[in-house]
Design an enzyme around this catalytic site. Structure first.
Site, PDB file in Angstrom:
ATOM      1  CB  SER A  87      -1.089  63.198 124.714  1.00  0.00           C
ATOM      2  OG  SER A  87      -0.563  63.565 125.979  1.00  0.00           O
ATOM      3  N   GLY A  88       1.304  60.977 125.549  1.00  0.00           N
ATOM      4  CA  GLY A  88       2.737  60.920 125.810  1.00  0.00           C
ATOM      5  C   GLY A  88       3.193  62.014 126.751  1.00  0.00           C
ATOM      6  N   GLY A  89       2.348  63.024 126.923  1.00  0.00           N
ATOM      7  CA  GLY A  89       2.727  64.177 127.754  1.00  0.00           C
ATOM      8  C   GLY A  89       3.093  63.783 129.179  1.00  0.00           C
ATOM      9  CG  PHE A  90       1.505  61.373 133.172  1.00  0.00           C
ATOM     10  CD1 PHE A  90       1.238  62.282 134.178  1.00  0.00           C
ATOM     11  CD2 PHE A  90       1.957  60.105 133.523  1.00  0.00           C
ATOM     12  CE1 PHE A  90       1.410  61.942 135.515  1.00  0.00           C
ATOM     13  CE2 PHE A  90       2.131  59.750 134.864  1.00  0.00           C
ATOM     14  CZ  PHE A  90       1.848  60.685 135.851  1.00  0.00           C
ATOM     15  CG  ASP A 111      -1.996  67.420 129.114  1.00  0.00           C
ATOM     16  OD1 ASP A 111      -1.170  66.589 128.707  1.00  0.00           O
ATOM     17  OD2 ASP A 111      -2.732  67.218 130.092  1.00  0.00           O
ATOM     18  CD  GLN A 148      -3.388  68.256 133.537  1.00  0.00           C
ATOM     19  OE1 GLN A 148      -3.344  68.242 134.773  1.00  0.00           O
ATOM     20  NE2 GLN A 148      -3.000  67.216 132.813  1.00  0.00           N
ATOM     21  N   GLY A 181      -4.048  64.828 135.922  1.00  0.00           N
ATOM     22  CA  GLY A 181      -3.364  65.468 137.043  1.00  0.00           C
ATOM     23  C   GLY A 181      -3.940  65.172 138.414  1.00  0.00           C
ATOM     24  CG  ASP A 225      -5.717  54.936 132.656  1.00  0.00           C
ATOM     25  OD1 ASP A 225      -6.173  56.081 132.824  1.00  0.00           O
ATOM     26  OD2 ASP A 225      -4.500  54.681 132.759  1.00  0.00           O
ATOM     27  CB  CYS A 229     -14.087  35.723 142.629  1.00  0.00           C
ATOM     28  SG  CYS A 229     -13.407  36.601 141.215  1.00  0.00           S
ATOM     29  CB  CYS A 280     -11.682  36.258 138.121  1.00  0.00           C
ATOM     30  SG  CYS A 280     -10.520  35.326 139.141  1.00  0.00           S
ATOM     31  CB  CYS A 313     -11.834  32.719 141.628  1.00  0.00           C
ATOM     32  SG  CYS A 313     -10.823  33.922 142.528  1.00  0.00           S
ATOM     33  CG  HIS A 354      -8.944  38.045 141.978  1.00  0.00           C
ATOM     34  ND1 HIS A 354     -10.181  37.493 142.214  1.00  0.00           N
ATOM     35  CD2 HIS A 354      -8.779  39.029 142.910  1.00  0.00           C
ATOM     36  CE1 HIS A 354     -10.738  38.091 143.258  1.00  0.00           C
ATOM     37  NE2 HIS A 354      -9.908  39.031 143.697  1.00  0.00           N
TER      38      HIS A 354
HETATM   39 ZN   LIG Z   1     -11.168  35.878 141.330  1.00  0.00          ZN
END
Ligand SMILES: [Zn+2]
Length: 373
Positions: free
Chosen positions: A92-95, A145, A194, A221, A271, A327, A329, A332, A359
């Site tokens: 929202s941009g709030g943080f 918020d 919150q 939060g 995230d 791995c 990825c 790797c 990775h």
């Molecule tokens: Zn990797």
């Protein structure tokens, strides 16, 4: 409820949850890489996709300042503009307003703050935030918020922020409804819980958000300076209280240890800038099993299943193995050695952070996939 082989000894609220966002199927649990300024730092969309990412985040505050939502809209919306062509989520941009900007005034109408780039005063309100997010064209958007630093704020400011967040949630929903009527494919709207580390406030906030007409529940939060134990205790406290029908999103969390814990406490979405920011500073994650028996290595942070390593360390100078043997990825699989990546990181070549970012992002997606079964 599902138990994983790796975590069989921990009680688990983890679940295989899927939902639709504007025609896109999202399979949870899911980690969402952060494209702060319409770019996951250093990586192209194909590289991000190669890590198994399903959704990419954009930051409304940064995109509002540069290039502006009108420019993004002219480019077809965030997914088209960035050539990602997949689902996107905007905050929202709030943080950012409350943590980065110089705030001039907060009132029920909204927040007035100074644009750090040119000193202009900017106004953001629930209506304005929802309008910007609709214009940016994300598939999932967040309610605006009133974010308060509970460790620094007094009781009256905390109470004020709590009440205003409820007021702003209702106004965010109303504006979202108004704009959705004008749209052929409106985004999902998530409300934000919150209440800091105060369990009573948290529960009240969760009940309010769950009683509202939102499509998903976000926990905000947390991961803002409290200890890991404090965060985990709050997640355990909230785990039995979520309703079953909507996705749950823990904002700003992305350390492997917290990802595993969050999933087991019923969280579906995460995230964090950590995997890419850490990578640019030379830090990567590998599994405990790939680390082997080297438990005397004082320079690595060793957790139950994960090891955090600084790949700039001297001991990797001639190490011809890949970041994490076994791995899958892109980095790797294509044989980039620790020795080469260390060299790139040491001399400040951007490719070093890029290879390690791929990775690290894949490492978190592998954890999510483990729980998806
Ligand atoms: Zn990797």
């Amino acid at each position: 409820m599902k138990k994983t082989l790796q975590n069989h000894h921990r009680a688990s609220f983890s679940r295989n949850f899927s939902f639709k966002a504007r025609g896109f199927d999202i399979q949870a649990p899911v980690f969402m890489p952060v494209g702060t300024r319409a770019s996951v730092k250093g990586l192209g969309p194909d590289q991000v996709r190669s890590t198994g990412a399903q959704i990419v985040l954009g930051n409304t505050y940064h995109l509002h300042l540069h290039p502006g939502e009108d420019v993004v809209a002219a480019g077809g919306g965030l997914a088209e503009f960035t050539n990602w062509h997949g689902p996107m989520l905007t905050d929202s941009g709030g943080f950012q307003v409350f943590s980065l900007a110089g705030i001039n005034k907060i009132a029920d109408e909204g927040v007035w703050f100074t644009n750090p780039a040119n000193g202009d005063e900017i106004f953001l309100s629930p209506e304005k935030s929802i309008q910007i997010q609709h214009q940016l064209g994300a598939d999932i958007i967040m309610a605006f918020d009133d974010v308060v630093d509970l460790s620094a704020a007094g009781r009256s400011r905390t109470q004020e922020a709590f009440e205003r967040t409820q007021l702003w949630l209702d106004r965010s929903i109303a504006e979202h409804r108004r704009l959705s009527k004008l749209s052929q494919a409106p985004p999902l709207l998530f409300g934000i819980v919150q209440g800091g580390l105060d369990k009573k406030l948290r529960l009240k906030s969760l009940e309010q958000v769950q009683a509202s007409a939102v499509d998903g529940i976000a926990i905000g939060g947390l991961s803002v300076g409290e200890t890991r134990d404090e965060m985990h205790e709050m997640l355990s406290f909230l785990a039995p209280c979520y309703d079953q029908s909507r996705p749950r999103y823990l904002m700003g969390v992305g350390h492997p240890v917290d990802l595993r814990f969050g999933i087991e406490q019923g969280i579906d979405m995460f995230d964090c800038v950590l995997p890419t920011r850490n990578a640019r500073h030379g830090t990567g994650w590998i599994s405990r099993s790939a680390f082997g028996d080297d438990s005397t290595d004082a320079k690595a942070a060793i957790f139950e299943y994960d090891v955090q390593i600084n790949f700039k360390a001297e001991r990797f100078k001639l190490d011809q193995s890949v970041i994490e043997p076994g791995c899958d990825c892109w980095t790797c699989m294509n044989g980039y050695t620790r020795s080469y990546i260390r060299h790139l990181l040491k001399v400040g070549e951007a490719l070093g952070g890029q290879l390690l970012s791929i990775h690290n992002l894949r490492y978190l997606q592998r954890i999510c996939e483990e729980y998806r079964g």
